[in-house]
Design a protein around this motif. Structure first.
Motif, short mmCIF file in Angstrom:
data_model
loop_
_atom_site.label_atom_id
_atom_site.label_comp_id
_atom_site.label_asym_id
_atom_site.label_seq_id
_atom_site.Cartn_x
_atom_site.Cartn_y
_atom_site.Cartn_z
N VAL A 90 0.41 -4.77 -15.51
CA VAL A 90 -0.07 -5.48 -16.70
C VAL A 90 1.09 -6.15 -17.43
N ASN A 91 0.96 -7.46 -17.62
CA ASN A 91 1.97 -8.21 -18.35
C ASN A 91 1.26 -9.13 -19.34
N GLY A 92 0.81 -8.55 -20.45
CA GLY A 92 0.08 -9.33 -21.44
C GLY A 92 -1.06 -8.54 -22.05
N LEU A 93 -2.03 -9.24 -22.57
CA LEU A 93 -3.13 -8.64 -23.30
C LEU A 93 -4.27 -8.23 -22.36
N ALA A 94 -4.79 -7.02 -22.54
CA ALA A 94 -5.96 -6.55 -21.78
C ALA A 94 -7.01 -6.09 -22.78
N THR A 95 -8.12 -6.83 -22.84
CA THR A 95 -9.13 -6.50 -23.84
C THR A 95 -10.50 -6.26 -23.20
N ALA A 96 -11.30 -5.46 -23.89
CA ALA A 96 -12.69 -5.16 -23.49
C ALA A 96 -12.75 -4.71 -22.03
N ALA A 110 3.00 -1.25 -17.31
CA ALA A 110 2.86 -2.35 -18.27
C ALA A 110 4.22 -2.82 -18.76
N SER A 111 4.29 -4.10 -19.07
CA SER A 111 5.49 -4.63 -19.72
C SER A 111 5.43 -4.30 -21.21
N GLU A 112 6.59 -4.35 -21.85
CA GLU A 112 6.67 -3.97 -23.26
C GLU A 112 5.82 -4.86 -24.17
N LYS A 113 5.55 -6.09 -23.73
CA LYS A 113 4.79 -7.01 -24.59
C LYS A 113 3.27 -6.81 -24.45
N GLU A 170 9.76 -6.69 -19.45
CA GLU A 170 9.02 -7.65 -18.62
C GLU A 170 9.77 -8.00 -17.33
N ASP A 171 11.09 -8.14 -17.41
CA ASP A 171 11.84 -8.53 -16.22
C ASP A 171 12.01 -7.40 -15.20
N LYS A 172 11.55 -6.20 -15.56
CA LYS A 172 11.62 -5.05 -14.64
C LYS A 172 10.23 -4.65 -14.11
N LEU A 173 9.20 -5.39 -14.53
CA LEU A 173 7.83 -4.99 -14.19
C LEU A 173 7.57 -5.02 -12.68
N GLU A 174 7.98 -6.10 -12.04
CA GLU A 174 7.78 -6.22 -10.59
C GLU A 174 8.56 -5.13 -9.85
N GLU A 176 9.62 -2.17 -10.89
CA GLU A 176 9.09 -0.82 -11.10
C GLU A 176 7.78 -0.61 -10.35
N THR A 177 6.93 -1.63 -10.35
CA THR A 177 5.65 -1.53 -9.63
C THR A 177 5.88 -1.37 -8.14
N MET A 178 6.82 -2.13 -7.61
CA MET A 178 7.13 -2.05 -6.18
C MET A 178 7.81 -0.72 -5.83
N LYS A 179 8.59 -0.20 -6.74
CA LYS A 179 9.24 1.10 -6.52
C LYS A 179 8.18 2.19 -6.34
N ILE A 180 7.19 2.18 -7.20
CA ILE A 180 6.09 3.15 -7.08
C ILE A 180 5.31 2.92 -5.79
N SER A 181 5.03 1.65 -5.50
CA SER A 181 4.26 1.30 -4.29
C SER A 181 4.98 1.75 -3.03
N ARG A 182 6.28 1.50 -2.97
CA ARG A 182 7.05 1.89 -1.77
C ARG A 182 7.07 3.41 -1.60
N LYS A 183 7.14 4.13 -2.71
CA LYS A 183 7.12 5.60 -2.65
C LYS A 183 5.78 6.08 -2.10
N ILE A 184 4.69 5.47 -2.54
CA ILE A 184 3.36 5.82 -2.03
C ILE A 184 3.29 5.55 -0.53
N CYS A 185 3.88 4.45 -0.10
CA CYS A 185 3.83 4.05 1.32
C CYS A 185 4.60 5.00 2.24
N GLU A 186 5.42 5.88 1.67
CA GLU A 186 6.14 6.85 2.47
C GLU A 186 5.25 8.02 2.91
N SER A 187 4.09 8.16 2.28
CA SER A 187 3.22 9.30 2.55
C SER A 187 2.12 8.94 3.55
#
Length: 244
Positions: A90-96, A110-113, A170-174, A176-187
């Motif tokens: 998530v990078n931005g507003l998420a509503t409803a 999520a990004s800080e913004k 925001e500049d670390k969002l991609e 961090e998401t890929m870091k988690i994804s790659r860890k999942i892919c190890e299992s």
């Protein structure tokens, strides 16, 4: 797999066609051994603004309104039924219903913004279906304050209350998401699929029933080829070779 909500001109609203596309993309070749994790992201400053209100006007009949909400519920529940983890990036507003989408994912980064809100009450359409996911992710009083006032949570507040799992610049969002994804892919995919399905089943049960069910699942897990491979690899001090 990355699924990108890509209608920024309409704030990535979950129109009927967007929901149908999202459902198809989530289900596409879902049993493939190569598919290990799904990331849902979005183009533009708004992650997702929820339903397309033009589809909910009195010009459309009740049947159409029912179809929109039914497929939305189908997509939200499908996310938790998929055999692979689903991450909201998530990078931005998420509503409803957009906030509902984030709450329905297994993990949310999520990004800080980023901000999260259920403002339907302000336009006379209470966020009752988003409340299902929200009420299962947040403490009741936090969820109800969001639902009653429509006021947004900041990214840090969303993290504090459990709506998202990580907040990064925001500049670390991609990264961090890929870091988690790659860890999942190890299992092992088969082990993760069993674990994910079991987690959501036991959450809906009382304590005794949950332990009874998960005790059997642990036994079942040991009968999986990857269950035995993992234990043998640990004993032999080597890296496991998963069959998935």
């Amino acid at each position: 797999r990355t699924i990108i909500l890509n209608n920024p001109r309409k704030r990535n609203a979950l129109s009927l066609s967007m929901l149908q596309s999202l459902r198809d993309d989530l289900l596409h070749d879902v049993k493939s051994k190569d598919l290990r994790v799904i990331i849902i992201s979005a183009e533009g400053p708004v992650f997702c603004s929820g339903h397309d209100l033009k589809e909910l006007s009195s010009e459309d009949d009740v049947k159409h309104h029912s179809e929109v909400f039914e497929i939305c519920a189908e997509v939200m529940t499908l996310i938790q039924k998929l055999p692979v983890p689903v991450i909201a990036k998530v990078n931005g507003l998420a509503t409803a219903a957009g906030c509902q989408l984030v709450a329905s994912c297994d993990i949310a980064v999520a990004s800080e913004k980023s901000q999260f809100a259920t403002p339907g009450v302000n336009i006379g359409l209470f966020c009752s279906t988003p409340a299902v996911a929200l009420g299962r992710s947040l403490p009741r009083k936090v969820a109800l304050e969001m639902l009653f006032t429509g006021e947004p949570l900041s990214a840090q507040e969303a993290l504090m209350h459990g709506l998202v799992s990580k907040v990064v610049p925001e500049d670390k969002l991609e990264e961090e998401t890929m870091k988690i994804s790659r860890k999942i892919c190890e299992s092992s995919k088969s082990v993760l699929a069993l674990g994910k399905a079991t987690f959501y089943r036991q959450m809906a049960q009382d304590l005794d029933a949950a332990y009874k069910m998960t005790t059997q699942v642990m036994v079942d897990n040991l009968t999986l080829r990857d269950g035995q491979e993992g234990i043998e690899a640990f004993i032999q001090k080597r890296k496991p070779v998963w069959s998935h």
